[in-house]
Design an enzyme around this catalytic site. Sequence first.
Site, PDB file in Angstrom:
ATOM      1  N   LYS A   8       8.804   8.478  21.004  1.00 20.14           N
ATOM      2  CA  LYS A   8       9.110   9.265  22.195  1.00 20.14           C
ATOM      3  C   LYS A   8       7.836   9.611  22.964  1.00 20.14           C
ATOM      4  O   LYS A   8       7.865  10.415  23.892  1.00 20.14           O
ATOM      5  CB  LYS A   8       9.830  10.561  21.815  1.00 20.14           C
ATOM      6  CG  LYS A   8      11.134  10.328  21.090  1.00 20.14           C
ATOM      7  CD  LYS A   8      11.759  11.651  20.665  1.00 20.14           C
ATOM      8  CE  LYS A   8      12.953  11.420  19.762  1.00 20.14           C
ATOM      9  NZ  LYS A   8      13.306  12.643  19.030  1.00 20.14           N
ATOM     10  N   THR A  46       0.821  -1.200   0.000  1.00 18.70           N
ATOM     11  CA  THR A  46       0.000   0.000   0.000  1.00 18.70           C
ATOM     12  C   THR A  46       0.862   1.259   0.000  1.00 18.70           C
ATOM     13  O   THR A  46       0.609   2.201  -0.747  1.00 18.70           O
ATOM     14  CB  THR A  46      -0.944  -0.008   1.219  1.00 18.70           C
ATOM     15  OG1 THR A  46      -1.682  -1.220   1.204  1.00 18.70           O
ATOM     16  CG2 THR A  46      -1.895   1.168   1.179  1.00 18.70           C
ATOM     17  N   HIS A  60     -10.569   0.029   4.463  1.00 20.40           N
ATOM     18  CA  HIS A  60      -9.384   0.183   3.616  1.00 20.40           C
ATOM     19  C   HIS A  60      -9.935   0.520   2.227  1.00 20.40           C
ATOM     20  O   HIS A  60      -9.941  -0.317   1.324  1.00 20.40           O
ATOM     21  CB  HIS A  60      -8.587  -1.131   3.615  1.00 20.40           C
ATOM     22  CG  HIS A  60      -7.219  -1.026   2.983  1.00 20.40           C
ATOM     23  ND1 HIS A  60      -6.773   0.130   2.371  1.00 20.40           N
ATOM     24  CD2 HIS A  60      -6.211  -1.920   2.859  1.00 20.40           C
ATOM     25  CE1 HIS A  60      -5.544  -0.082   1.909  1.00 20.40           C
ATOM     26  NE2 HIS A  60      -5.188  -1.312   2.189  1.00 20.40           N
TER      27      HIS A  60
END
Lengths: 178, 315
Positions: free
Chosen positions: B89, B62, B139
């Site tokens: 982080k 994709t 999708h």
Amino acid sequence: MPVVMDAERISRALTRIAHEILEHNRGLADLALVGVRRRGVPIAQRLAAELTTITREEVAVGALDITLYRDDLMGASVGLAPLVRKTEIPFSIDGRTIVLVDDVLYTGRTTRAALDALTDFGRPKSIQLVVLVDRGHRELPIKADYVGKNVPTSRQESVQVHLRELDGVDEVLLQGKA
Amino acid sequence: MALTALRQKHLLGIADLSPDEIVLVLDTADAMKEVGQRTIKKVPTLRGRTVINLFFEPSTRTRTSFEIAEKRLSADTLNVAIASSSVVKGETLVDTAMNLEAMSPSMIVLRHASAGACHLLSRICKASIVNAGDGMHEHPTQALLDAFTIRERKGRLAGLKVAIVGDLLHSRVLRSNVLLLTKLGAEVWVCAPATLIPPGLPQMGVRVTTRVDEAVAGADVIMMLRIQLERMQGGFFPSLREYFTTFGMTEARVARAKPDVIIMHPGPINRGVEIASEVADGAHSVILDQVANGVAVRMAVLYLLAGGADNETVA
């Protein structure tokens, strides 16, 4: 709405242009027609038929969609994307004389886009331009080699070309300001 | 007059698209496919536009497909790989998006493990959001490229029998495909072990069965879904071998479908689990056509979203 060209006038103009193309290029050697979608395509097909009638030689015809090359596409003022259609050039344009065919020549921006698009397909020997109607008001340094009819217009007017193949009738109309 | 633009600024799911919008995407993809067949596979349409591919889940097909589509339209593209981004982080999705947004991209292509991530971004970003897969939700570009491939082979979608076999429970591809195929009038059958059938499928207008022979009988299209090995901790079936024996697509099962059936799979395929190698590589398989068509369909989506009216947000 004034009719500036009727079916007979259009047909005679195309016959004349076919002869002019042959005269200018001294025949059909390495020549191909490419119509600009949508209405340039049927005009190119008719010109090809005229050329074949005169010379008894076949001439290649392609169709070019210039939507993806337009310079106004992503401008803020233009909201909606025009429909993209298929480009079909089933022959190599390298080293050939390409006669580009469109219905109306106005600002010259469509022709500019068509030249860019053609260049992506190869390197023609030369490119010539046929238009059925030249209505003036060019914004780019572009000039047609073969013109069906010069129609003086104001920017407020619109020129509408109708063709049998797409619209059921052959005519060119000049529409005044609404 | 024929529809020439999408009514939305974002592509979040097939659920938001009307049948005529779906057909517009497929028609536009037809023209885009020709660009990919040229020697110079590039048009200047999206020059000066920036597209960010923001992928929070691994993806080869994709992401590559979107990137090629963006490049063929001359957009400036960049990929944010999450492993090397601030997300590790501890930055939240919204903060990541706001920071990217501050750099004025035109579009963000997002894949995320959580359903609704794209909807969330569409509410806070000025950029158009393209859903490249959100959790178990949708999708949409996969369903569009599947529909494009079917239409290319069969000439239509309406009236075709489409059998979808595999892990229905964890599949966003299933949801988008069911929505699209039913909107365009296909007859959809789905088949899986009872443990992998989510509730609510009959309400979406599909026929549900646990017998694969029934699903594929007389089918025009067989669409396989991947057994998501990484999500199979729940003991949904005894073993992969048993799954293959009961549900795997073998040549014998394909023979029950129409003689001109096409076999599809969104990839990556598990050979010998949901599909036999002879079928995946066989004459009916259009699996690699799907990949090729993915680029054209994504070009169409990017083009239509970029040209769409800027503020008519329907999201």
